[in-house]
Design an enzyme around this catalytic site. Structure first.
Site, PDB file in Angstrom:
ATOM      1  N   TYR A  67       0.835  -1.209   0.000  1.00 22.91           N
ATOM      2  CA  TYR A  67       0.000   0.000   0.000  1.00 22.91           C
ATOM      3  C   TYR A  67       0.868   1.256   0.000  1.00 22.91           C
ATOM      4  CZ  TYR A  67      -3.919   3.071   0.990  1.00 22.91           C
ATOM      5  OH  TYR A  67      -4.873   4.054   0.897  1.00 22.91           O
ATOM      6  N   PHE A 119      -8.167  19.447 -24.616  1.00 23.68           N
ATOM      7  CA  PHE A 119      -8.829  18.190 -24.973  1.00 23.68           C
ATOM      8  C   PHE A 119     -10.190  18.148 -24.272  1.00 23.68           C
ATOM      9  CE2 PHE A 119      -9.748  13.670 -24.295  1.00 23.68           C
ATOM     10  CZ  PHE A 119      -9.933  13.333 -25.616  1.00 23.68           C
ATOM     11  N   ASP A 120     -11.113  17.337 -24.762  1.00 23.81           N
ATOM     12  CA  ASP A 120     -12.495  17.419 -24.250  1.00 23.81           C
ATOM     13  C   ASP A 120     -12.630  17.109 -22.761  1.00 23.81           C
ATOM     14  OD1 ASP A 120     -12.112  14.733 -24.750  1.00 23.81           O
ATOM     15  OD2 ASP A 120     -13.853  14.460 -26.026  1.00 23.81           O
ATOM     16  N   ASP A 207       0.088  19.486 -21.115  1.00 28.37           N
ATOM     17  CA  ASP A 207      -0.558  18.181 -21.247  1.00 28.37           C
ATOM     18  C   ASP A 207       0.326  17.377 -22.195  1.00 28.37           C
ATOM     19  OD1 ASP A 207      -2.001  16.019 -22.257  1.00 28.37           O
ATOM     20  OD2 ASP A 207      -3.924  17.068 -22.186  1.00 28.37           O
ATOM     21  N   ALA A 209       0.409  14.180 -23.061  1.00 30.32           N
ATOM     22  CA  ALA A 209      -0.080  12.855 -23.475  1.00 30.32           C
ATOM     23  C   ALA A 209       0.693  12.314 -24.685  1.00 30.32           C
ATOM     24  CB  ALA A 209      -1.571  12.927 -23.788  1.00 30.32           C
ATOM     25  N   LYS A 250      -1.306   7.079 -23.782  1.00 31.96           N
ATOM     26  CA  LYS A 250      -0.831   7.418 -25.129  1.00 31.96           C
ATOM     27  C   LYS A 250       0.670   7.121 -25.170  1.00 31.96           C
ATOM     28  CE  LYS A 250      -4.800   9.828 -24.752  1.00 31.96           C
ATOM     29  NZ  LYS A 250      -5.638   9.749 -23.542  1.00 31.96           N
ATOM     30  N   HIS A 432     -20.981  13.541 -26.735  1.00 38.67           N
ATOM     31  CA  HIS A 432     -20.712  12.603 -27.833  1.00 38.67           C
ATOM     32  C   HIS A 432     -20.555  11.172 -27.355  1.00 38.67           C
ATOM     33  CE1 HIS A 432     -16.936  14.039 -26.231  1.00 38.67           C
ATOM     34  NE2 HIS A 432     -16.278  13.043 -26.805  1.00 38.67           N
TER      35      HIS A 432
HETATM   36  N1  F0G Z   1      -5.248  14.966 -22.801  1.00 42.75           N
HETATM   37  C1  F0G Z   1      -5.240  14.602 -24.094  1.00 42.75           C
HETATM   38  C2  F0G Z   1      -4.467  15.414 -25.084  1.00 42.75           C
HETATM   39  C3  F0G Z   1      -5.955  13.481 -24.504  1.00 42.75           C
HETATM   40  O1  F0G Z   1      -5.962  13.149 -25.787  1.00 42.75           O
HETATM   41  C4  F0G Z   1      -6.674  12.733 -23.526  1.00 42.75           C
HETATM   42  C5  F0G Z   1      -7.424  11.557 -23.909  1.00 42.75           C
HETATM   43  C6  F0G Z   1      -6.643  13.149 -22.199  1.00 42.75           C
HETATM   44  C7  F0G Z   1      -5.924  14.270 -21.862  1.00 42.75           C
HETATM   45  C8  F0G Z   1      -7.403  12.433 -21.127  1.00 42.75           C
HETATM   46  O2  F0G Z   1      -6.739  11.288 -20.750  1.00 42.75           O
HETATM   47  O3  F0G Z   1      -8.294   9.433 -21.370  1.00 42.75           O
HETATM   48  O4  F0G Z   1      -6.340   9.076 -19.840  1.00 42.75           O
HETATM   49  O5  F0G Z   1      -8.321  10.351 -19.068  1.00 42.75           O
HETATM   50  N2  F0G Z   1      -7.670  11.258 -25.099  1.00 42.75           N
HETATM   51  C9  F0G Z   1      -8.317  10.085 -25.616  1.00 42.75           C
HETATM   52  C10 F0G Z   1      -8.542  10.239 -27.086  1.00 42.75           C
HETATM   53  C11 F0G Z   1      -9.508   9.623 -24.859  1.00 42.75           C
HETATM   54  O6  F0G Z   1      -9.249   9.397 -27.670  1.00 42.75           O
HETATM   55  O7  F0G Z   1      -7.992  11.168 -27.702  1.00 42.75           O
HETATM   56  P1  F0G Z   1      -7.485   9.964 -20.239  1.00 42.75           P
END
Ligand code: F0G
Length: 456
Positions: A67, A119-120, A207, A209, A250, A432
């Site tokens: 833990y 990002f969304d 960010d 990713a 990613k 979506h």
């Molecule tokens: N930032 C970016 C640039 C992303 O593309 C995503 C996720 C996230 C943050 C959120 O991360 O999914 O680990 O919580 N993108 C995916 C996509 C879902 O299909 O582009 P997460």
């Protein structure tokens, strides 16, 4: 060629047209509701859908599930420190968990956040906190014909205007800029954003990713990066950030995981306070010890030039194949996905009735290919109507992509047969994902005679 060979395989589902029709109807014509067992080539996302290496699978066995103070955490921490150049490392289960912690730490209702493009899920976390999101994408990002190499950049004038209007408490730069087509951000642009952030006293969040893809693409056009390895280039970018968030699903080359990293003591302390409430104890933060191990190895593998060269080439090959057919695609190709301009391709479908969604339905019915709309269904005010084909990492071969290209070729000649989509039901946030739709004035059965079947 692929810089790897296959050691484990997973059978590909190959449902015939009748089953696809039944599946898309049951999914309310929203590909997010399709069972994966009914999808032939799944390009819905490159997030968490990649293949791990033999080194990662063997690292899983070393997972220490204590833990507190697990050995796996210290290996993970060292790997993230090396990757980002940052001292404090906070594990989370995925990117949006990091975004939620950020939003609670740095924002209050009424604040504003500026970005090249959020990002969304980042946007949703900002909005959920009662703050406002202001996207400042580079004007070239909307110009399909332009070959500007840094279409992921922020529009500095627009960003400065937003700062002057006040209440900007956080800047987020998304690398690569996913919503603007997986396009890279230049080091120079990030530096200029850093200066703005300093001038107005707001922390800069990167960010990260898809930071490895960003550096690989940017290096082609930036002499300053050309003497650096990918790992050094990544650190050059991230040195500009106060906080790094990463969805490691990613460029972490894992199926689950993420982190926050920072040199700022005060922020690290604040993040950890929220971490124990939202995610878990600071040495596992919502992940199992084995996940931390796989991620530590993934961060080493992603900076391999051969891996990145192949990855970017796969995306470019598919984009090039579609462009040759006369299908409008975003150019130059981005790092993780091909973006098709659905409003132009389906010029006979008005934007109000979701041409992008209609294309996702058409691709699924013709070739069992799952893509995703990035357009009005995703964000009502998006200025474009794209369909994204995201390529999972190390998962599909050239012949899978040739199948996708063939699917497009067939749909291209019969595109008048598909028409608009009606929105039947829409949740408030991230609509979506769970919206219900229906074809308007067309019958999807009309695609039966052109549908591709495996084995024919
Ligand atoms: N930032 C970016 C640039 C992303 O593309 C995503 C996720 C996230 C943050 C959120 O991360 O999914 O680990 O919580 N993108 C995916 C996509 C879902 O299909 O582009 P997460």
């Amino acid at each position: 060629m692929e810089p790897y060979r296959i050691k484990v395989v997973q059978a590909l589902p190959t449902p015939p047209f009748g089953e696809r029709l039944e599946a898309i109807r049951r999914a309310h014509f929203n590909v997010f509701f399709l069972p994966a067992s009914r999808v032939m080539v799944d390009l819905l996302t490159d997030s968490g859908t990649g293949a791990m290496s033999d080194r990662q699978w063997s690292a899983l066995m070393r997972g220490d599930e204590s833990y507190a103070g697990a050995e796996s955490f210290f290996r993970f921490e060292a790997a993230v420190q090396k990757f980002t150049g940052k001292r404090h490392v906070i594990p989370v289960h995925q990117g949006r968990a990091a975004e939620k912690i950020l939003a609670f730490t740095l924002l209050k209702p009424g604040d504003r956040v500026v970005s090249n493009t959020l990002f969304d899920t980042t946007r949703a976390n900002v909005v959920f906190r009662g703050a406002e999101a202001v996207d400042c994408p580079h004007p070239e990002s909307r110009n399909l014909a332009s070959t500007y190499p840094f279409k992921g950049d922020a529009d500095l004038d627009a960003m400065e205007r937003a700062f002057r209007e006040g209440k900007v408490r956080m800047v987020v730069m998304t690398l690569t800029n996913n919503t603007a087509g997986g396009q890279p951000v230049s080091l120079q642009n990030l530096r200029a954003v850093r200066e703005l952030a300093d001038r107005y006293g707001a922390p800069l969040v990167v960010d990260a990713a898809r930071i490895a893809e960003n550096v690989f693409l940017a290096r082609r056009h930036d002499p300053e990066l050309q003497d650096l390895s990918i790992a050094e280039g990544i650190r050059a970018y991230l040195a500009l950030a106060d906080v790094v968030t990463m969805s490691a699903k990613k460029d972490g080359l894992v199926n689950i995981g993420g982190f926050l990293a920072t040199d700022r003591e005060d922020l690290a302390e604040a993040f950890q306070n929220f971490l124990v409430v939202f995610e878990g104890f600071p040495t596992y933060g919502g992940l199992a010890g084995r996940d931390l191990e796989a991620l530590a190895v993934g961060l080493e593998e992603v900076v391999d030039e051969r891996y990145l060269a192949h990855r970017v080439e796969q995306v470019a090959w598919l984009a090039g194949a579609l462009r040759e057919m006369g299908i409008p695609v975003l150019w130059p190709p981005g790092g993780h996905a091909v973006f098709v301009e659905a409003a132009t391709w389906m010029a006979h479908i008005p934007r109000e009735v979701f041409p992008g969604v209609a294309v996702t339905v058409g691709l699924y019915l013709v070739g069992g290919v799952r893509a995703v709309e990035v357009g009005r269904l995703m964000f009502e005010d998006l200025p474009y109507e794209w369909v994204r084909l995201a390529i999972p990492r190390r998962t599909y071969t050239r012949s899978h992509l040739a199948w996708v290209a063939r699917t497009f070729e067939v749909l291209h000649t019969a595109r008048e047969r598909i028409r608009g989509m009606e929105l039947v039901h829409a949740p408030r946030l991230l609509r979506h994902f769970r919206a219900h739709l229906a074809p308007r004035d067309w019958n999807p059965e009309a695609l039966a005679d052109i549908a591709l079947e495996v084995g024919e």
